[in-house]
Motif scaffolding. Structure first.
Motif, PDB file in Angstrom:
ATOM      1  N   PHE A   1       8.194  72.788 -91.317  1.00 12.29           N
ATOM      2  CA  PHE A   1       8.676  74.443 -91.331  1.00 12.29           C
ATOM      3  C   PHE A   1       9.700  74.498 -90.661  1.00 12.29           C
ATOM      4  N   PHE A   2      10.836  75.473 -91.013  1.00 12.82           N
ATOM      5  CA  PHE A   2      11.819  75.751 -90.233  1.00 12.82           C
ATOM      6  C   PHE A   2      11.945  77.442 -90.462  1.00 12.82           C
ATOM      7  N   ARG A   3      12.295  77.999 -89.389  1.00  9.11           N
ATOM      8  CA  ARG A   3      12.432  79.445 -89.378  1.00  9.11           C
ATOM      9  C   ARG A   3      13.816  79.778 -90.403  1.00  9.11           C
ATOM     10  N   VAL A   4      14.163  81.255 -90.767  1.00  5.31           N
ATOM     11  CA  VAL A   4      15.059  81.640 -91.072  1.00  5.31           C
ATOM     12  C   VAL A   4      16.538  81.367 -90.389  1.00  5.31           C
ATOM     13  N   ASN A   5      16.348  81.422 -88.978  1.00  4.64           N
ATOM     14  CA  ASN A   5      17.345  81.155 -88.222  1.00  4.64           C
ATOM     15  C   ASN A   5      17.763  79.736 -87.806  1.00  4.64           C
ATOM     16  N   GLY A   6      17.026  78.844 -88.728  1.00  6.45           N
ATOM     17  CA  GLY A   6      17.111  77.436 -88.510  1.00  6.45           C
ATOM     18  C   GLY A   6      16.449  76.465 -87.586  1.00  6.45           C
ATOM     19  N   ASP A   7      15.537  77.373 -86.486  1.00 10.04           N
ATOM     20  CA  ASP A   7      14.720  76.935 -85.713  1.00 10.04           C
ATOM     21  C   ASP A   7      13.452  76.263 -86.054  1.00 10.04           C
ATOM     22  N   SER A   8      13.195  75.222 -85.731  1.00 13.26           N
ATOM     23  CA  SER A   8      11.669  74.695 -85.888  1.00 13.26           C
ATOM     24  C   SER A   8      10.595  75.531 -85.259  1.00 13.26           C
ATOM     25  N   THR A   9       9.489  75.595 -85.962  1.00 16.70           N
ATOM     26  CA  THR A   9       8.112  76.037 -85.285  1.00 16.70           C
ATOM     27  C   THR A   9       7.550  74.787 -84.634  1.00 16.70           C
ATOM     28  N   GLN A  10       7.930  73.564 -84.974  1.00 17.46           N
ATOM     29  CA  GLN A  10       7.477  72.774 -84.570  1.00 17.46           C
ATOM     30  C   GLN A  10       7.397  72.336 -83.056  1.00 17.46           C
ATOM     31  N   HIS A  11       6.478  72.015 -82.304  1.00 13.00           N
ATOM     32  CA  HIS A  11       6.572  71.534 -80.815  1.00 13.00           C
ATOM     33  C   HIS A  11       6.680  72.717 -79.799  1.00 13.00           C
ATOM     34  N   ARG A  12       7.907  73.557 -80.023  1.00 11.82           N
ATOM     35  CA  ARG A  12       8.163  74.589 -79.096  1.00 11.82           C
ATOM     36  C   ARG A  12       7.565  75.840 -79.527  1.00 11.82           C
ATOM     37  N   GLY A  13       7.082  75.933 -80.835  1.00  9.61           N
ATOM     38  CA  GLY A  13       6.426  77.213 -80.984  1.00  9.61           C
ATOM     39  C   GLY A  13       7.221  78.316 -81.148  1.00  9.61           C
ATOM     40  N   VAL A  14       6.629  79.581 -81.210  1.00 13.30           N
ATOM     41  CA  VAL A  14       7.456  80.811 -81.008  1.00 13.30           C
ATOM     42  C   VAL A  14       7.245  81.384 -79.839  1.00 13.30           C
ATOM     43  N   VAL A  15       8.411  81.424 -78.953  1.00 13.66           N
ATOM     44  CA  VAL A  15       8.489  81.915 -77.625  1.00 13.66           C
ATOM     45  C   VAL A  15       8.776  83.446 -77.649  1.00 13.66           C
TER      46      VAL A  15
ATOM     47  N   SER B   1       1.061  69.005 -76.317  1.00 12.55           N
ATOM     48  CA  SER B   1       0.109  68.086 -75.448  1.00 12.55           C
ATOM     49  C   SER B   1      -0.417  66.887 -76.453  1.00 12.55           C
ATOM     50  N   TYR B   2       0.230  66.731 -77.549  1.00 15.70           N
ATOM     51  CA  TYR B   2      -0.184  65.657 -78.391  1.00 15.70           C
ATOM     52  C   TYR B   2       0.766  64.463 -78.005  1.00 15.70           C
ATOM     53  N   ASP B   3       0.396  63.300 -78.037  1.00 18.30           N
ATOM     54  CA  ASP B   3       1.126  62.242 -78.185  1.00 18.30           C
ATOM     55  C   ASP B   3       1.648  62.170 -79.557  1.00 18.30           C
ATOM     56  N   ASN B   4       3.234  61.491 -79.269  1.00 20.61           N
ATOM     57  CA  ASN B   4       3.722  61.504 -80.655  1.00 20.61           C
ATOM     58  C   ASN B   4       3.994  62.555 -81.681  1.00 20.61           C
ATOM     59  N   ALA B   5       3.921  63.664 -80.979  1.00 17.98           N
ATOM     60  CA  ALA B   5       4.175  64.781 -81.818  1.00 17.98           C
ATOM     61  C   ALA B   5       5.670  65.054 -82.027  1.00 17.98           C
ATOM     62  N   LEU B   6       6.017  65.324 -83.263  1.00 20.57           N
ATOM     63  CA  LEU B   6       7.243  65.544 -83.551  1.00 20.57           C
ATOM     64  C   LEU B   6       8.220  66.532 -82.650  1.00 20.57           C
ATOM     65  N   PRO B   7       9.313  66.019 -82.374  1.00 25.54           N
ATOM     66  CA  PRO B   7      10.134  67.086 -81.423  1.00 25.54           C
ATOM     67  C   PRO B   7      10.435  68.102 -82.175  1.00 25.54           C
ATOM     68  N   TRP B   8      11.204  69.340 -81.396  1.00 23.96           N
ATOM     69  CA  TRP B   8      11.630  70.406 -81.886  1.00 23.96           C
ATOM     70  C   TRP B   8      12.967  70.167 -82.468  1.00 23.96           C
ATOM     71  N   SER B   9      13.091  70.758 -83.562  1.00 24.22           N
ATOM     72  CA  SER B   9      14.595  70.589 -84.123  1.00 24.22           C
ATOM     73  C   SER B   9      15.305  71.615 -84.680  1.00 24.22           C
ATOM     74  N   ARG B  10      16.343  71.633 -85.250  1.00 23.47           N
ATOM     75  CA  ARG B  10      16.918  72.788 -86.079  1.00 23.47           C
ATOM     76  C   ARG B  10      17.755  72.221 -87.332  1.00 23.47           C
ATOM     77  N   ILE B  11      17.868  73.254 -88.494  1.00 20.23           N
ATOM     78  CA  ILE B  11      18.585  72.953 -89.529  1.00 20.23           C
ATOM     79  C   ILE B  11      19.636  74.003 -89.522  1.00 20.23           C
ATOM     80  N   PRO B  12      20.510  74.216 -90.455  1.00 19.61           N
ATOM     81  CA  PRO B  12      21.269  75.287 -90.756  1.00 19.61           C
ATOM     82  C   PRO B  12      20.408  76.571 -90.992  1.00 19.61           C
ATOM     83  N   ALA B  13      20.818  77.719 -90.572  1.00 13.20           N
ATOM     84  CA  ALA B  13      19.907  78.928 -90.881  1.00 13.20           C
ATOM     85  C   ALA B  13      20.176  79.308 -92.447  1.00 13.20           C
ATOM     86  N   ALA B  14      19.305  79.923 -92.884  1.00 13.06           N
ATOM     87  CA  ALA B  14      19.255  80.661 -94.156  1.00 13.06           C
ATOM     88  C   ALA B  14      20.241  81.619 -94.289  1.00 13.06           C
TER      89      ALA B  14
END
Length: 735
Positions: free
Chosen positions: A544-558, A576-589
């Motif tokens: 999943f990625f937010r419409v601003n391009g940020d992922s909710t993965q790992h970092r969550g919503v601050v 806290s999980y081992d091998n969790a995918l890192p935060w990333s981003r894609i172009p905004a919608a």
């Protein structure tokens, strides 16, 4: 790849085994492995393990299927190489012996001789080394249980000052058998001491431990080839990513029961943690939730049937067996002996009784509440909609049932009712909401914005799909806040992230869980020509990625406003999980914020006002101290094996717990209580628990969110007056 002498010595046996030599050859291979891993003269008496198991053709077939799925359809394309090989071996050994109480250093050193071979084993679907390692583990368990049973009958000196290491996960492996036996002497003494402190007579406590250790050996003996295959396969899968896993046929059935709610239980999600059965989530609307006595983080150490049945000690049991004890007919009672999250190992336990039932779906539905409060000499009326999960009756909707239930449909009706009540602001409470139907997160967002993209989903091939809100109607346009915590996950994060990106409302609370990936459940039997159940593969296929391009993965919503109870958020949720995918981003919608709440000056002023208020808040101080109290329990590394010292430490914890509780009671004009037990102190994870005084303890965080919204209304009113009159009365507005 370099070949090592260790695997060469058993390679001929493994080759014959692959050709169908069967269980006897596997036992012989394990015997060679055991003997090469033990020093001369220290070979276990029982090196031909009873209950030896054979690798079946279906295991090799499933191993190939899983490898193919991982290579072609998993979201992460991780190479099968030496780095992965080392990680798989380490995780497999840790799965079998997480507290390092069975294997010796020499065992692990022998395993390390093939640490660079597991990539080839995976490529070739070779399972023999994993099974052989398991049989070494089984032999070690037998030996150490025999040692423990011998120690139980010996006297212990509880006046001696010595300590037991609670968490040995990062400790070195025992170098000798004598060193390992000494660890077990302290473990048995600690277990005995804990039972005595909990109220058992010493003779009764010794009998309890005999049963516990005997059951430990029995359960290890009962593990079969399917179990070992699942352990090893998940060591591989979890070395890639934490949400991909293999479910054996038995585990698949348990998963199906939990998802369909087709068998009555208590409504709690459990997991194994070391030798405890830990409650990870209490399901809203379930019997445990309705009882109010079982909380996330609690550890179940005993299970009994009926109101007065004998409670069976379940420390060290496999999770499936504990679950089977807890399940039962609707209307029957199960007793749980619980070690609270806030208690140290060996601390106070208490027994709760819960009547089994199915999950009450009505209790999982969104609910409204209304409360009034004073802020800056004005009375505000706040509407709150609690959304425990994102649900939808897809079948009822598809059949055109006008009475079908869904989160969006229910919340729309609740909003209309609250608007008729004349609310000044609205809170959507997503605390503890672990997610649910993605379509409902999208449509619920649409109740608060006109239209536009809500979430982006990137699949395995890299293609991005944008999910939009197709409905231009808006149900509520007034001041809005979304409350989240560390357990708000998945669909909750999509909703909160979209509200934040569109600047439609404030997000208040803690950083969310950070679960930003999508899983599919693949029944592996569909690839077989027979009716044999091959289990299921839970496979991560998208992000999943937010419409601003940020992922909710790992970092969550601050959150925009962060509550000061968010301690060590880096150790919570996905982080806290081992091998969790890192935060990333894609172009905004392609979207435009439709509101002005994201104005940096406005958010800064709201944060400043909250900062001025939070240090004076008795409620927030209480929750901070409760959080620190819980954290101090979880950080205990050693336990005293001196009886009087241990009792004194437990009494000090009770006194501290009582002081924290009474501090808040005094601030609310309530009389102090004499003493609380570990399970009576609330924490930030359960701020709405009811005590003996009706609504005490109060929902402190909801109260604070109300004051933040009142500040928002005040600042908006001030901005409106300034626009119309040109008069700056900022000082007045701040008071």
């Amino acid at each position: 790849m370099t070949k090592f002498g260790f695997i060469d010595r058993i390679a001929p046996l493994l080759t014959r085994l692959r050709r169908g030599a069967g269980a006897s050859m596997l036992a012989l291979a394990a015997t060679v492995l055991v003997l090469t891993a033990l020093p001369a003269g220290n070979a276990p008496a029982n090196t031909d393990p009873q209950g030896s198991m054979s690798i079946e053709k279906k295991h090799m077939f499933v191993a190939r299927l899983i490898r193919n799925y991982m290579e072609r359809r998993h979201y992460v394309k991780m190479p099968i190489d030496d780095d992965l090989s080392v990680r798989v071996l380490n995780r497999y050994v840790e799965t079998l012996d997480p507290e390092r109480m069975y294997f010796l250093q020499q065992d692990v050193s022998k395993f390390d001789e093939i640490r660079y071979e597991f990539d080839e084993f995976i490529e070739q679907s070779r399972l023999e080394p994993a099974f052989a390692i398991f049989l070494v583990y089984r032999t070690r368990v037998r030996n150490q249980v025999d040692t423990a049973l011998t120690l139980i009958d010996k006297p212990f000196d509880f006046t001696r000052d010595e300590y037991f290491d609670v968490d040995r996960e990062d400790e070195p492996w025992a170098k000798t058998q004598d060193e390992l036996d000494e660890l077990w002497r302290k473990r048995v003494k600690n277990d005995l001491l804990g039972l005595i402190i909990s109220g058992k007579q010493e003779d009764e406590a010794r009998e309890t431990l005999k049963k516990r250790y005997t059951q430990m050996r029995h359960r290890t003996e009962q593990l079969n080839a399917n179990d070992v295959f699942q352990f090893y396969t998940n060591a591989y899968l979890l070395s890639v990513e934490p949400h991909t896993s293999y479910l054996s046929p038995r585990a698949s059935e348990n998963f199906r029961i939990r998802m369909s709610l087709s068998l009555e239980g208590i409504g709690a999600v459990l997991q194994s943690e070391n030798e405890y059965t830990k409650v990870t989530r209490v399901v809203t609307g379930g019997p445990a939730d309705m009882s109010g006595e079982l909380r996330a983080g609690d550890r179940i150490v005993g299970v009994g049937q009926g109101d007065a049945g004998e409670i069976t000690d379940v420390i060290g049991w496999r999770l499936d067996d504990v679950v089977e004890l807890i399940r039962g007919p609707k209307g029957s009672v199960v007793q749980l002996r619980v070690l609270p999250e806030k208690a140290v190992a060996g601390g106070d336990t208490h027994v709760i009784s819960i009547m089994r039932d199915k999950i009450n779906l009505e209790e999982q539905a969104a609910k409204k509440s209304l409360f009034e409060f004073e802020h800056a000499e004005r009375t505000y009326k706040l509407g709150v909609i609690d959304v425990p999960t994102f649900y939808a009756d897809f079948e009822g909707r598809s059949h055109g049932d006008p009475e079908y239930r869904s989160t969006t449909k229910d919340v729309r009706e609740l909003i209309n009712e609250l608007k008729n009540d004349g609310i000044d602001a609205l809170i959507v409470d997503l605390r503890g909401n672990g997610g649910g139907a993605l379509s409902e997160a999208i449509s619920l967002t649409g109740l608060f914005i006109e239209s536009g993209p809500i979430v982006q989903v990137r699949d395995t091939s890299g293609r991005v799909r944008v999910n939009v809100d197709p409905d231009p109607s808006v149900s509520y346009t007034g001041p809005l806040a979304v409350m989240v915590d560390r357990n708000s996950a998945s669909a909750s994060e999509i909703f909160a992230g979209a509200i934040q990106d569109y600047q439609r409302g404030l997000v208040i609370g803690e950083p969310t869980f950070g679960k930003g990936t999508v899983q599919n459940l693949v029944p592996l039997g569909q690839h077989s020509r027979t009716d044999v159940d091959l289990g299921q593969l839970k496979l991560t296929v998208a992000q999943f990625f937010r419409v601003n391009g940020d992922s909710t993965q790992h970092r969550g919503v601050v959150p925009d406003i962060l509550f000061p109870i968010a301690m060590d958020s880096d150790q919570e949720g996905e982080r806290s999980y081992d091998n969790a995918l890192p935060w990333s981003r894609i172009p905004a919608a392609d979207y435009e914020p439709q509101y002005t709440l994201g104005d940096s000056a406005l958010l800064a002023e709201l944060a400043r006002r909250f900062d001025d208020r939070k240090d004076e808040s008795d409620g927030l101080r209480y929750l901070r101290e409760a959080e620190e109290f819980t954290a101090s329990s979880q950080q205990v590394e050693q336990l005293s094996l001196n009886l009087e010292t241990r009792k004194r430490q437990l009494e000090q914890r009770r006194e501290r717990s009582t002081a924290i509780e009474n501090e808040l009671r005094r601030s609310r004009g309530l009389p102090p209580i004499e003493k609380v037990s570990d399970n009576d102190l609330i924490t930030e994870s359960d701020p709405t628990s009811d005590g003996d005084d009706g609504e005490f303890p109060p929902d402190v965080l909801l109260e604070e969110a109300g004051h933040i919204l009142a500040d928002l209304i005040s600042l908006k009113d001030h901005a409106t007056r300034l626009a119309h009159t040109g008069t700056d009365d900022t000082v007045e507005a701040r008071n």
